[in-house]
Every structure is written in C-alpha cells, then in structure tokens.
Design a protein around this motif. Structure first.
Motif, PDB file in Angstrom:
ATOM      1  N   ASN A 202      -9.122 -58.547   5.876  1.00 30.33           N
ATOM      2  CA  ASN A 202      -9.305 -59.975   6.103  1.00 30.33           C
ATOM      3  C   ASN A 202      -9.351 -60.777   4.810  1.00 30.33           C
ATOM      4  OD1 ASN A 202      -9.445 -60.395   9.024  1.00 30.33           O
ATOM      5  ND2 ASN A 202     -11.160 -58.970   8.925  1.00 30.33           N
ATOM      6  N   ALA A 203      -8.957 -60.154   3.712  1.00 25.86           N
ATOM      7  CA  ALA A 203      -8.848 -60.879   2.443  1.00 25.86           C
ATOM      8  C   ALA A 203      -7.522 -61.625   2.327  1.00 25.86           C
ATOM      9  CB  ALA A 203      -8.996 -59.903   1.270  1.00 25.86           C
ATOM     10  N   VAL A 204      -6.616 -61.375   3.280  1.00 28.80           N
ATOM     11  CA  VAL A 204      -5.316 -62.048   3.275  1.00 28.80           C
ATOM     12  C   VAL A 204      -5.119 -62.754   4.615  1.00 28.80           C
ATOM     13  CG1 VAL A 204      -4.305 -60.373   1.688  1.00 28.80           C
ATOM     14  CG2 VAL A 204      -4.124 -59.992   4.152  1.00 28.80           C
ATOM     15  N   GLN A 205      -4.143 -63.628   4.677  1.00 25.86           N
ATOM     16  CA  GLN A 205      -3.865 -64.343   5.916  1.00 25.86           C
ATOM     17  C   GLN A 205      -3.203 -63.411   6.923  1.00 25.86           C
ATOM     18  OE1 GLN A 205      -2.083 -68.222   5.556  1.00 25.86           O
ATOM     19  NE2 GLN A 205      -2.979 -68.549   3.524  1.00 25.86           N
ATOM     20  N   ASN A 206      -3.603 -63.565   8.174  1.00 28.78           N
ATOM     21  CA  ASN A 206      -3.035 -62.781   9.262  1.00 28.78           C
ATOM     22  C   ASN A 206      -2.643 -63.749  10.382  1.00 28.78           C
ATOM     23  OD1 ASN A 206      -2.410 -61.143  11.411  1.00 28.78           O
ATOM     24  ND2 ASN A 206      -4.245 -59.874  11.291  1.00 28.78           N
ATOM     25  N   PRO A 207      -1.390 -64.163  10.439  1.00 27.19           N
ATOM     26  CA  PRO A 207      -0.958 -65.136  11.457  1.00 27.19           C
ATOM     27  C   PRO A 207      -1.211 -64.670  12.888  1.00 27.19           C
ATOM     28  CG  PRO A 207       0.721 -64.875   9.762  1.00 27.19           C
ATOM     29  CD  PRO A 207      -0.296 -63.797   9.526  1.00 27.19           C
ATOM     30  N   LEU A 208      -1.271 -63.356  13.102  1.00 21.53           N
ATOM     31  CA  LEU A 208      -1.534 -62.845  14.452  1.00 21.53           C
ATOM     32  C   LEU A 208      -2.901 -63.275  14.953  1.00 21.53           C
ATOM     33  CD1 LEU A 208      -0.112 -59.205  14.158  1.00 21.53           C
ATOM     34  CD2 LEU A 208       0.883 -61.121  15.428  1.00 21.53           C
ATOM     35  N   GLN A 209      -3.876 -63.404  14.053  1.00 22.71           N
ATOM     36  CA  GLN A 209      -5.201 -63.869  14.468  1.00 22.71           C
ATOM     37  C   GLN A 209      -5.134 -65.288  15.017  1.00 22.71           C
ATOM     38  OE1 GLN A 209      -8.003 -63.393  11.252  1.00 22.71           O
ATOM     39  NE2 GLN A 209      -7.925 -61.158  11.329  1.00 22.71           N
ATOM     40  N   LYS A 210      -4.372 -66.152  14.329  1.00 20.11           N
ATOM     41  CA  LYS A 210      -4.238 -67.535  14.794  1.00 20.11           C
ATOM     42  C   LYS A 210      -3.472 -67.600  16.117  1.00 20.11           C
ATOM     43  CE  LYS A 210      -4.692 -69.859  10.337  1.00 20.11           C
ATOM     44  NZ  LYS A 210      -4.133 -70.870   9.399  1.00 20.11           N
ATOM     45  N   GLU A 211      -2.464 -66.743  16.255  1.00 19.39           N
ATOM     46  CA  GLU A 211      -1.715 -66.696  17.513  1.00 19.39           C
ATOM     47  C   GLU A 211      -2.603 -66.241  18.659  1.00 19.39           C
ATOM     48  OE1 GLU A 211       2.268 -64.544  19.429  1.00 19.39           O
ATOM     49  OE2 GLU A 211       1.800 -64.270  17.302  1.00 19.39           O
ATOM     50  N   LEU A 212      -3.436 -65.224  18.396  1.00 17.99           N
ATOM     51  CA  LEU A 212      -4.356 -64.743  19.415  1.00 17.99           C
ATOM     52  C   LEU A 212      -5.360 -65.831  19.786  1.00 17.99           C
ATOM     53  CD1 LEU A 212      -5.487 -62.481  21.190  1.00 17.99           C
ATOM     54  CD2 LEU A 212      -6.773 -61.654  19.201  1.00 17.99           C
ATOM     55  N   ALA A 213      -5.892 -66.524  18.794  1.00 18.01           N
ATOM     56  CA  ALA A 213      -6.850 -67.598  19.054  1.00 18.01           C
ATOM     57  C   ALA A 213      -6.231 -68.692  19.922  1.00 18.01           C
ATOM     58  CB  ALA A 213      -7.362 -68.171  17.736  1.00 18.01           C
TER      59      ALA A 213
ATOM     60  N   MET B  49     -20.634 -65.589   5.686  1.00 18.49           N
ATOM     61  CA  MET B  49     -21.757 -65.458   6.618  1.00 18.49           C
ATOM     62  C   MET B  49     -21.508 -64.359   7.661  1.00 18.49           C
ATOM     63  SD  MET B  49     -21.369 -69.043   8.760  1.00 18.49           S
ATOM     64  CE  MET B  49     -23.072 -69.007   9.294  1.00 18.49           C
ATOM     65  N   LEU B  50     -20.250 -64.118   8.028  1.00 15.94           N
ATOM     66  CA  LEU B  50     -19.863 -63.011   8.897  1.00 15.94           C
ATOM     67  C   LEU B  50     -18.708 -62.282   8.230  1.00 15.94           C
ATOM     68  CD1 LEU B  50     -19.767 -64.768  12.405  1.00 15.94           C
ATOM     69  CD2 LEU B  50     -21.705 -63.585  11.342  1.00 15.94           C
ATOM     70  N   GLY B  51     -18.542 -61.015   8.554  1.00 15.87           N
ATOM     71  CA  GLY B  51     -17.439 -60.274   7.970  1.00 15.87           C
ATOM     72  C   GLY B  51     -17.252 -58.930   8.636  1.00 15.87           C
TER      73      GLY B  51
ATOM     74  N   ASN C  33      -7.688 -56.727  12.921  1.00 13.40           N
ATOM     75  CA  ASN C  33      -6.549 -56.151  12.199  1.00 13.40           C
ATOM     76  C   ASN C  33      -5.254 -56.345  12.996  1.00 13.40           C
ATOM     77  OD1 ASN C  33      -5.809 -53.539  13.729  1.00 13.40           O
ATOM     78  ND2 ASN C  33      -8.019 -53.323  13.479  1.00 13.40           N
ATOM     79  N   HIS C  34      -4.137 -56.062  12.353  1.00 13.43           N
ATOM     80  CA  HIS C  34      -2.839 -56.385  12.938  1.00 13.43           C
ATOM     81  C   HIS C  34      -2.594 -55.661  14.267  1.00 13.43           C
ATOM     82  CE1 HIS C  34      -2.574 -57.654   8.774  1.00 13.43           C
ATOM     83  NE2 HIS C  34      -1.525 -58.403   9.098  1.00 13.43           N
TER      84      HIS C  34
END
Length: 379
Positions: A65-76, A260-262, A268-269
């Motif tokens: 999660n130190a890099v951008q993951n467009p799949l997270q935004k798509e899932l959201a 605050m969270l991690g 992950n992908h």
C-alpha cells in the motif's frame, strides 16, 4: 510437525467444488448449504471469478500500500454503487476480525474514548479488541480482558442508555442479525433508538456486517432494512468468495490521517480482483433478487419439517430451530445425506448460509433429506 489441534473436524476432505457442490477425495458429492461460514457468496469456482483472478495473477499478484493501486478505487466505486453507501469511504484489510479491530480503533481515535458497548450473545472475531467485544468467556484470555467492554442484552434500551450516559463509550458495536449467536434480531424500533442514543451521547455506531452483509439478507447490508446510518460498517466473509479480504466503510464525518490505519496484505491486487469479480457476478446474475425469492420459497417449504419450532433470520441467513439438540442431526446430514449445514450457540438451531446462487431445486433436496432424517432418528 503436527497441526495445533484447535478445530473439531468432520471426517470429510474436499478436493474440488463447483457451484453448490463440493467433492471429497473419494469422489463423493456434497450439497453446500453453509458456504464455509457464509464465505462462498457466488458459488464455488465461478468461471468469471476464476478468469478475473487468473488474469490478475498473470499481471501482478501483490504490491504494498505504499504505491497507488487503481483496483482499490475501482472496487470502492463499484461497492458504493451496489450497496447504496456511496458517501462512505473504504479501508481494506484481510478478515472480519481485522475489520472490526480497525473499526473499534478508529472509533477510539475519533472520540478520544476507550470503552465499548457490545451485545450479549454477539460475535465479532477472535483478535484482541474484537474478541473482547464477543460475549464468550471461553475464547477470551486475560490479555483480551484488558479491553473495556460492557455487554447489554439485545433490545434493552434502558441498559444501553445507562452505559452511554457515563460519557466514556467510544462505540456501540452490533450485529443486526446475530450469526454465531443463533440468528436473533431486535426490532426496527430498537435499531432506530440505538442510532438516536449514539448520536445523543456522541458515540460511534458500528454495524458488524461481516456475516450478514454482501447481499446475504436480500438487502446489501442487513441494517438497511431498518433505515439507519451507522458510522462504520465492517464486512468480510462474502466479499471475496473465499479469497481473504475484509474492509470497513467509514462515514465522511470521520477524518482520515496518514498512518492511523494500515495493513501489509489488505487491498492487494489479487484481493481486489476477487472483490470486483464478486460484485460483478452479484449484479449480472441478480443474486440479491434470487436471495429474496429462494428465501421465501425456503420458509414456505420448511414449515412442515417435523419438530420445527421456529424459522429465524432473513434472506439466505437462516436458522431452523428445533425442540431438540441438533448436533447429531447435523452429523447425519453430512455423513448420510452429504449436506453441509452450520451450528450456532443455540444448540437447537441449524444455520443455513448457502451461496447466493442457490436454487429452489437445492432447497427441495435439503428439505426432503432433513425431514427424512428427522423421521428416522430417535428423539
């Protein structure tokens, strides 16, 4: 090396599965009406699910999660659309216990308080704060007991307000339908009053939808039937159809701060690919509509089962309560009829948590097998 012996195991060794059917090492076929604790939401080995995960694995299985993951935004985006919770924000993790752990931690951050109110007979996980908020002394160690948690009876508004009036409660955590506890649910009036009391006392309301969410009740989340707005919603089981993924939906009034969270593996992908596949199948195959239709059929068919006292729950989160302890019956269903069902803290109740693409024909097989087994046993 031996395994640490903490699970009482049935003598069944599944090797493959498809749809509602599980096949063991001897080629025997089992009807899965439990979905591995409500995890299998779109059926075993769904072709779209396999295709989506396989393609993602060939491209990129994991990065942090130190890099951008467009799949997270798509899932959201897809999750916000199908759940009608688009105003919330998403934090991804790996399991239901971790989701509740983060929900409770976030509530403490937001309010500056440390005490939690939970409900008797509830279950929220086996990690530190989540298990402390679980009403089961046998799975709480002295370490867990350091958390400040008060338990009240589900439906008891007077006891609830007495706790909240002390001004030291960061969150009330609740299951709209208690899963492990035995499918108990309070009234709509209670849940609306619960929300109002939390607002009055500046306490966050956490809806634990780990088991009841993701379309299992016929609504996307079980609390939506009652028209309330939790501050945090936890979810996991049906989210990845077996791939480890969990998350919390966070109301916009709660401010995010870096660090605050991690989580290392959360979001992950591969997990996102699994989560997207589930939502896509749910929409394309109209699985929430199927859940409502099959649930109504199930309840109608089940009314004539011998020795049945009550049918609990909603959608495909159902409980059959009998006038006898069901453990021997469940063993016979597995070993004689080859049907998986679930138990609960209520020893007289069988839990039914099938994949959401279950059909009326599957229900017919189960009802006939269950009735035949009950009639054939000594009660």
């Amino acid at each position: 090396m031996e395994l640490f012996d903490v699970y009482p195991l049935y003598n069944v060794s599944p090797l493959k599965a498809e749809g509602l059917w599980v096949y063991d090492k001897d080629g025997e076929k089992y009807l899965d009406l439990y979905g591995g604790h409500a995890v299998i939401s779109i059926g075993h080995s769904h072709p779209h699910y396999i295709k989506k995960i396989s393609a993602q694995l060939e491209a990129l299985g994991f990065y942090s999660n130190a890099v951008q993951n467009p799949l997270q935004k798509e899932l959201a985006a897809q999750l916000g659309n199908i759940s009608a919770c688009d105003e919330y924000q998403l934090f991804l993790c790996n399991s239901g216990a971790e989701a509740n752990e983060n929900a409770l931690k976030l509530a403490s951050f937001h309010t500056g308080r440390s005490k939690v109110v939970a409900f008797k007979n509830g279950f929220h996980g086996r990690t530190s704060a989540a298990v402390a908020a679980t009403d089961n002394p046998s799975i709480n160690s002295l370490l867990n007991a350091q958390h400040q948690v008060d338990f009240v009876t589900l439906g008891d508004l007077q006891a609830l307000e007495a706790q909240l009036a002390k001004g030291d409660v960061c969150a009330v955590i609740f299951e709209c339908i208690q899963g492990v506890g035995g499918l108990d649910e309070a009234s709509g009036d209670f849940y609306n009053s619960l929300e109002a009391l939390c607002r009055k006392h500046d306490t966050l309301l956490i809806a634990d939808e780990v088991q009841s969410g993701y379309g299992r009740t016929g609504d996307f989340f079980a609390f939506q039937k009652h028209g309330i707005t939790p501050d945090i919603i936890s979810m996991a089981k049906g989210m990845g159809n077996g791939f480890p993924i969990g998350g919390i939906l966070i109301h916009p009034k709660i401010e995010a701060k870096h660090g605050m969270l991690g989580t290392t593996f959360g979001g992950n992908h591969l997990a996102c690919a699994a989560g997207l596949a589930v939502l896509e199948v749910m929409e394309k195959e109209q699985l929430m509509k199927n859940t409502r239709e099959v649930s109504a059929y199930f309840k109608d068919k089940a009314r004539n089962i011998p020795h049945l006292k009550d049918i609990k729950g909603r959608g495909l989160m159902l409980g059959l309560e009998f006038d006898f302890a069901v453990a021997p019956l469940r063993k016979k269903l597995i070993h004689q009829k080859h049907i998986f069902t679930g138990g609960s803290a209520n020893k007289n109740l069988i839990r039914i948590l099938p994949p959401l693409n279950v059909t009326k024909e599957h229900i017919d097989l189960f009802i006939d097998a269950l009735s035949e087994t009950i009639q054939g046993q000594q009660l």
